[in-house]
Design a protein around this motif. Sequence first.
Motif, mmCIF file in Angstrom:
data_model
loop_
_atom_site.group_PDB
_atom_site.id
_atom_site.type_symbol
_atom_site.label_atom_id
_atom_site.label_comp_id
_atom_site.label_asym_id
_atom_site.label_seq_id
_atom_site.Cartn_x
_atom_site.Cartn_y
_atom_site.Cartn_z
ATOM 1 N N THR A 163 9.910 54.056 140.706
ATOM 2 C CA THR A 163 8.795 54.825 139.841
ATOM 3 C C THR A 163 7.849 53.865 139.013
ATOM 4 N N ILE A 164 6.949 54.630 138.549
ATOM 5 C CA ILE A 164 5.865 53.736 137.848
ATOM 6 C C ILE A 164 5.656 54.155 136.504
ATOM 7 N N CYS A 165 6.236 53.998 135.415
ATOM 8 C CA CYS A 165 6.034 53.742 133.779
ATOM 9 C C CYS A 165 5.932 53.171 133.514
ATOM 10 N N ILE A 231 2.336 49.253 131.760
ATOM 11 C CA ILE A 231 2.317 50.315 132.823
ATOM 12 C C ILE A 231 2.901 49.736 134.016
ATOM 13 N N LEU A 232 4.585 49.800 134.534
ATOM 14 C CA LEU A 232 4.706 48.769 135.238
ATOM 15 C C LEU A 232 5.939 49.735 136.353
ATOM 16 N N PRO A 233 6.258 49.179 137.232
ATOM 17 C CA PRO A 233 7.026 49.290 138.702
ATOM 18 C C PRO A 233 7.800 49.419 137.657
ATOM 19 N N SER A 234 8.941 50.477 137.860
ATOM 20 C CA SER A 234 11.048 50.203 136.554
ATOM 21 C C SER A 234 11.367 49.303 137.275
ATOM 22 N N MET A 235 11.185 48.682 138.646
ATOM 23 C CA MET A 235 12.168 47.865 139.280
ATOM 24 C C MET A 235 12.627 46.938 138.702
ATOM 25 N N ILE A 236 10.850 46.500 137.757
ATOM 26 C CA ILE A 236 10.911 45.029 137.727
ATOM 27 C C ILE A 236 10.997 45.217 136.264
ATOM 28 N N LEU A 237 11.802 45.996 135.583
ATOM 29 C CA LEU A 237 11.879 46.517 134.265
ATOM 30 C C LEU A 237 13.463 46.987 133.860
ATOM 31 N N ASP A 238 14.608 46.652 135.560
ATOM 32 C CA ASP A 238 15.789 46.911 135.711
ATOM 33 C C ASP A 238 16.717 46.021 134.794
ATOM 34 N N ASP A 239 16.080 44.754 133.744
ATOM 35 C CA ASP A 239 16.736 43.601 133.590
ATOM 36 C C ASP A 239 16.867 43.849 132.117
ATOM 37 N N LEU A 240 15.822 45.238 131.927
ATOM 38 C CA LEU A 240 15.799 44.662 130.642
ATOM 39 C C LEU A 240 16.443 45.641 129.697
ATOM 40 N N GLU A 241 16.689 45.252 128.581
ATOM 41 C CA GLU A 241 17.673 46.871 128.004
ATOM 42 C C GLU A 241 16.882 46.898 126.426
ATOM 43 N N ASN A 242 17.021 48.325 125.751
ATOM 44 C CA ASN A 242 16.300 48.699 125.237
ATOM 45 C C ASN A 242 14.943 48.621 125.445
ATOM 46 N N LEU A 243 14.571 49.322 126.133
ATOM 47 C CA LEU A 243 12.912 49.598 125.991
ATOM 48 C C LEU A 243 12.738 51.136 126.484
ATOM 49 N N LYS A 245 10.932 53.696 128.669
ATOM 50 C CA LYS A 245 10.029 54.153 129.480
ATOM 51 C C LYS A 245 9.949 55.410 129.368
ATOM 52 N N ILE A 246 8.900 56.069 129.920
ATOM 53 C CA ILE A 246 8.193 57.558 130.227
ATOM 54 C C ILE A 246 7.567 57.547 132.126
ATOM 55 N N ASP A 247 8.416 57.680 132.595
ATOM 56 C CA ASP A 247 7.858 57.922 133.697
ATOM 57 C C ASP A 247 6.492 58.147 133.883
ATOM 58 N N LEU A 248 5.396 57.918 135.047
ATOM 59 C CA LEU A 248 3.963 58.497 135.538
ATOM 60 C C LEU A 248 4.351 59.753 136.183
ATOM 61 N N ASN A 249 3.903 61.161 136.533
ATOM 62 C CA ASN A 249 4.020 62.122 137.078
ATOM 63 C C ASN A 249 2.787 62.248 137.347
ATOM 64 N N THR A 250 2.787 63.399 139.001
ATOM 65 C CA THR A 250 1.985 63.661 139.687
ATOM 66 C C THR A 250 1.684 65.082 138.694
ATOM 67 N N SER A 251 0.304 65.913 139.537
ATOM 68 C CA SER A 251 -0.015 66.957 138.559
ATOM 69 C C SER A 251 0.794 68.068 138.313
ATOM 70 N N ILE A 257 6.329 58.127 142.675
ATOM 71 C CA ILE A 257 7.279 57.049 143.811
ATOM 72 C C ILE A 257 6.036 56.245 144.281
ATOM 73 N N ARG A 258 6.865 54.396 144.648
ATOM 74 C CA ARG A 258 5.902 53.286 145.101
ATOM 75 C C ARG A 258 6.990 53.591 145.743
ATOM 76 N N LYS A 259 6.335 52.940 147.167
ATOM 77 C CA LYS A 259 7.685 52.786 148.177
ATOM 78 C C LYS A 259 7.049 50.976 148.952
ATOM 79 N N SER A 260 8.062 50.441 149.135
ATOM 80 C CA SER A 260 8.106 48.818 149.512
ATOM 81 C C SER A 260 9.101 48.979 150.474
ATOM 82 N N TRP A 261 8.596 48.532 151.688
ATOM 83 C CA TRP A 261 9.032 48.629 153.363
ATOM 84 C C TRP A 261 8.540 47.309 153.643
ATOM 85 N N MET A 262 9.417 47.201 154.980
ATOM 86 C CA MET A 262 9.336 46.077 155.512
ATOM 87 C C MET A 262 8.903 46.360 157.135
#
Length: 290
Positions: A163-165, A231-243, A245-251, A257-262
């Motif tokens: 997510t983006i939050c 406003i950051l992708p959620s995975m970047i924040l996984d190692d931080l506690e006590n933050l 976070k509010i997800d951005l939502n569609t209408s 959702i942001r997807k990563s691909w190979m």
Amino acid sequence: MDERDWLVLQTLYKEKNITNAAKTLYISQPALTNRLKQIEKVFGVKIVNRGRRGVQFTPQGEYLAKCANEMIQRMQSIKENVHNMEYKMTGTLRLGVSTFFTDYKLPGLLKLFKDEYPNIEFKVITDWSSHIAHLIHNQDVHVGFVKGDYGWKDQKRLLFEETICIASKEEIDLDHLPDLPRIDYRTDQNLKMLVDNWWAAHYTKPPLISIDVDKAGTCKNMVANGLGYAILPSMILDDLENLHKIDLNTSDGEPIIRKSWMFYHEESLQLNIVRAFVEFIERVDLDAIH
């Protein structure tokens, strides 16, 4: 003409400057100039004209410089095919990797792969996802790791969804968000557009940018120290506690959702090292890699 000569032409065409090209190639300026003269002698034409603003390629030089990309790529392909015929896991794996993947996943991933295949070397290019998509499309790299779809029509594997939050040290009221200090950072155009569109749909005034940094990691550290929200992708924040976070939502109220691909080409699987790497990615636990 050997591969080094084509690399000289390719580099000089990109730099348009003898000094900069020599530095890039790790050779002296006289050595580069002498190499150019030898290339001109081989073809019997003038390749460049030197002036106060650098070098200008003649029409014949322009043609040869454009051929350089094809010749270098062709030489790489020949080397890869020769190694492949030995049925040994050797050679150089060329990877194009988005900035986030480079910072948070790539070092651990390459170590694990190197442990299994110690004779394989890596050539890694890191950049925004848009550029990586261009590199894999042109087959400048064997495998690309990108965020976003980019209309890729060949082989791909979904790696992550996140997510983006909105992240902040203190709890915040979204109604007051435009008046709160925001920490911004440089990111790929797709994510920037996604965030800008979300903002435009919810607020009539621009954000209050108090700090502007070059990387998402730096931005995260600023947030962790209570200097503002981001406003950051959620995975970047996984190692931080006590933050908070509010997800951005569609209408429709669904999380964005942001997807990563190979990405890779089907024909590339004919190379042992590419096939081994793709199979490795498909069985490894990416979430466990830090």
